[in-house]
Enzyme design. Structure first.
Site, PDB file in Angstrom:
ATOM      1  N   HIS A 109      10.174  11.616   7.230  1.00 17.61           N
ATOM      2  CA  HIS A 109       8.897  11.446   7.127  1.00 17.61           C
ATOM      3  C   HIS A 109       8.351  11.285   7.549  1.00 17.61           C
ATOM      4  O   HIS A 109       7.471  11.070   8.954  1.00 17.61           O
ATOM      5  CB  HIS A 109       8.917  10.144   6.925  1.00 17.61           C
ATOM      6  N   GLU A 123       6.147   0.044   1.441  1.00 15.96           N
ATOM      7  CA  GLU A 123       5.471  -0.176   1.712  1.00 15.96           C
ATOM      8  C   GLU A 123       4.475  -1.136   2.083  1.00 15.96           C
ATOM      9  O   GLU A 123       4.210  -2.398   3.107  1.00 15.96           O
ATOM     10  CB  GLU A 123       4.254   1.276   2.884  1.00 15.96           C
TER      11      GLU A 123
HETATM   12  N1  HPA Z   1       1.101   5.846   3.442  1.00  9.20           N
HETATM   13  C1  HPA Z   1       1.097   6.553   1.878  1.00  9.20           C
HETATM   14  N2  HPA Z   1       0.624   7.165   1.754  1.00  9.20           N
HETATM   15  C2  HPA Z   1       0.551   8.483   2.955  1.00  9.20           C
HETATM   16  C3  HPA Z   1       0.808   7.755   3.884  1.00  9.20           C
HETATM   17  C4  HPA Z   1       1.518   6.295   4.156  1.00  9.20           C
HETATM   18  O1  HPA Z   1       1.916   6.553   5.519  1.00  9.20           O
HETATM   19  N3  HPA Z   1       0.573   8.927   5.078  1.00  9.20           N
HETATM   20  C5  HPA Z   1       0.118  10.195   4.197  1.00  9.20           C
HETATM   21  N4  HPA Z   1      -0.289   9.417   2.496  1.00  9.20           N
HETATM   22 ZN    ZN Z   2       4.184   8.783   4.772  1.00  6.04          ZN
END
Ligand code: HPA
Ligand code: ZN
Length: 338
Positions: free
Chosen positions: A17, A200
């Protein structure tokens, strides 16, 4: 270097990731701005770093997309990726799966070929120089339409044999996985693997959608799945890989303290978690820093660290024989560190 530091650095590991645009360090940002005659709204590297204070994902994304404006030529993409590979190699990364965001570049007139050819040449150089293998994950920006994602997939057509998977990133809240169900089905029909950021900032429902509607092979982050016991059990039973990013979680306030990071709860719950850096130039550390942060904050054992490294290979998009080879290398490393 402490024994634990040396163990973490030496442990063969994969990074699953990593947004390559998120590896653009301020020093290189300035150098590319100068090379390309692009204005940036900061006077110094220190000023750039000072701007990296975020309270949520969108704060970061605004700065991350602005930073990417200095990238114009294939040489720029090559140089950025090579800088990442040098850091990754020195952290004991032997395989990396890089996400890239074509729309961030094609929408401002940069040709898809410039982006991908620059990345591919750096990937070849990293393999020749360090034996570090890599794959590409073409990520769709979820704040844009599904139609735009289809256009991006069409642009990628001549390079599909050099792309392992598609991904889904950018602003999660308000842009649920279901918005991209058709384009993920089309990518699957082309033989690509599938991954998506889910859980997230978004609720457990987004993780269900990534599983049931996108039919993903991996979940990026997945932290909020822990709010739903049934979902956690299902992810564990499936052996679904979660690409967890501890320092990112801290910087984006997904957690309020690294001491409360749920990595050990994930492992104890049978989840196939991995450790990754996400956007290392913005979140204060590369992959070994992420391992070290949770090892210290959550008292992870060496056995836990080995499990995390093993998961990074078994959760990769490498063929089975390559995975076996990497697992054997972990065994050999551990045997030498008894
Ligand atoms: N989350 C969502 N989109 C993203 C991220 C992330 O951590 N990093 C780069 N694009
Ligand atoms: Zn990411």
């Amino acid at each position: 270097m402490t024994d634990l530091d040396a163990f973490i650095t030496g442990l063969p590991k994969a990074e699953l990731h990593l947004h390559i645009e998120g590896s653009l360090e301020p020093e290189l940002m300035f150098a590319l701005a100068k090379r390309n005659g692009v204005e940036i709204p900061y006077a110094s590297v220190e000023e750039v770093r000072a701007a990296y204070a975020f309270t949520r994902l969108q704060d970061f994304l605004d700065i991350y997309y602005a930073g990417a404006m200095v990238l114009r030529t294939r040489q720029d993409f090559h140089d950025m990726a090579m800088a990442y590979f040098e850091r990754a190699a020195s952290d004991g990364v032997v395989h990396a799966e890089l996400m890239f965001d074509p729309q961030t570049h094609t929408d401002r007139g940069i040709a898809f070929a410039e982006v991908i050819e620059g990345l591919l040449s750096a990937m070849a150089e990293a393999e020749a120089k360090h034996g570090l293998t890599s794959r590409l994950i073409l990520s769709f920006l979820r704040h844009l339409s599904e139609e735009a994602a289809f256009e991006t997939l069409a642009m990628a057509e001549p390079w599909l044999d050099r792309i392992a998977a598609v991904g889904l990133d950018s602003s999660e809240l308000g842009h649920p996985p279901v918005k991209f169900a058709q384009v993920f089905a089309a990518a699957r029909a082309k033989g690509l693997k599938l991954t998506a950021h889910a859980g997230e900032e978004g609720p457990p429902e987004y993780v269900y959608q990534a599983l049931d509607l996108l039919k993903v092979d991996r979940i990026d982050h997945g932290n909020r799945a822990l709010e739903d016991e049934g979902l956690t059990r299902r992810l564990a039973k499936l052996g679904m890989t979660l690409t967890v990013c501890p320092l990112s979680n801290l910087k984006l306030c997904v957690i309020d303290d690294i001491a409360r990071h749920p990595i050990d709860a994930m492992l104890q719950g049978g989840l196939k978690a991995t450790i990754n850096s996400d956007d290392p130039a913005y979140f204060g550390g590369y992959i070994a820093d992420n391992y070290r942060a949770v090892a210290a904050a959550r008292g992870l054992s060496r056995e836990d660290l080995v499990t995390l490294a093993r998961n990074s290979f078994t959760g990769s998009f490498l063929p089975a024989e390559a995975i076996e080879g990497h697992l054997a290398a972990i065994e050999a490393f551990v045997a030498g560190h008894g």
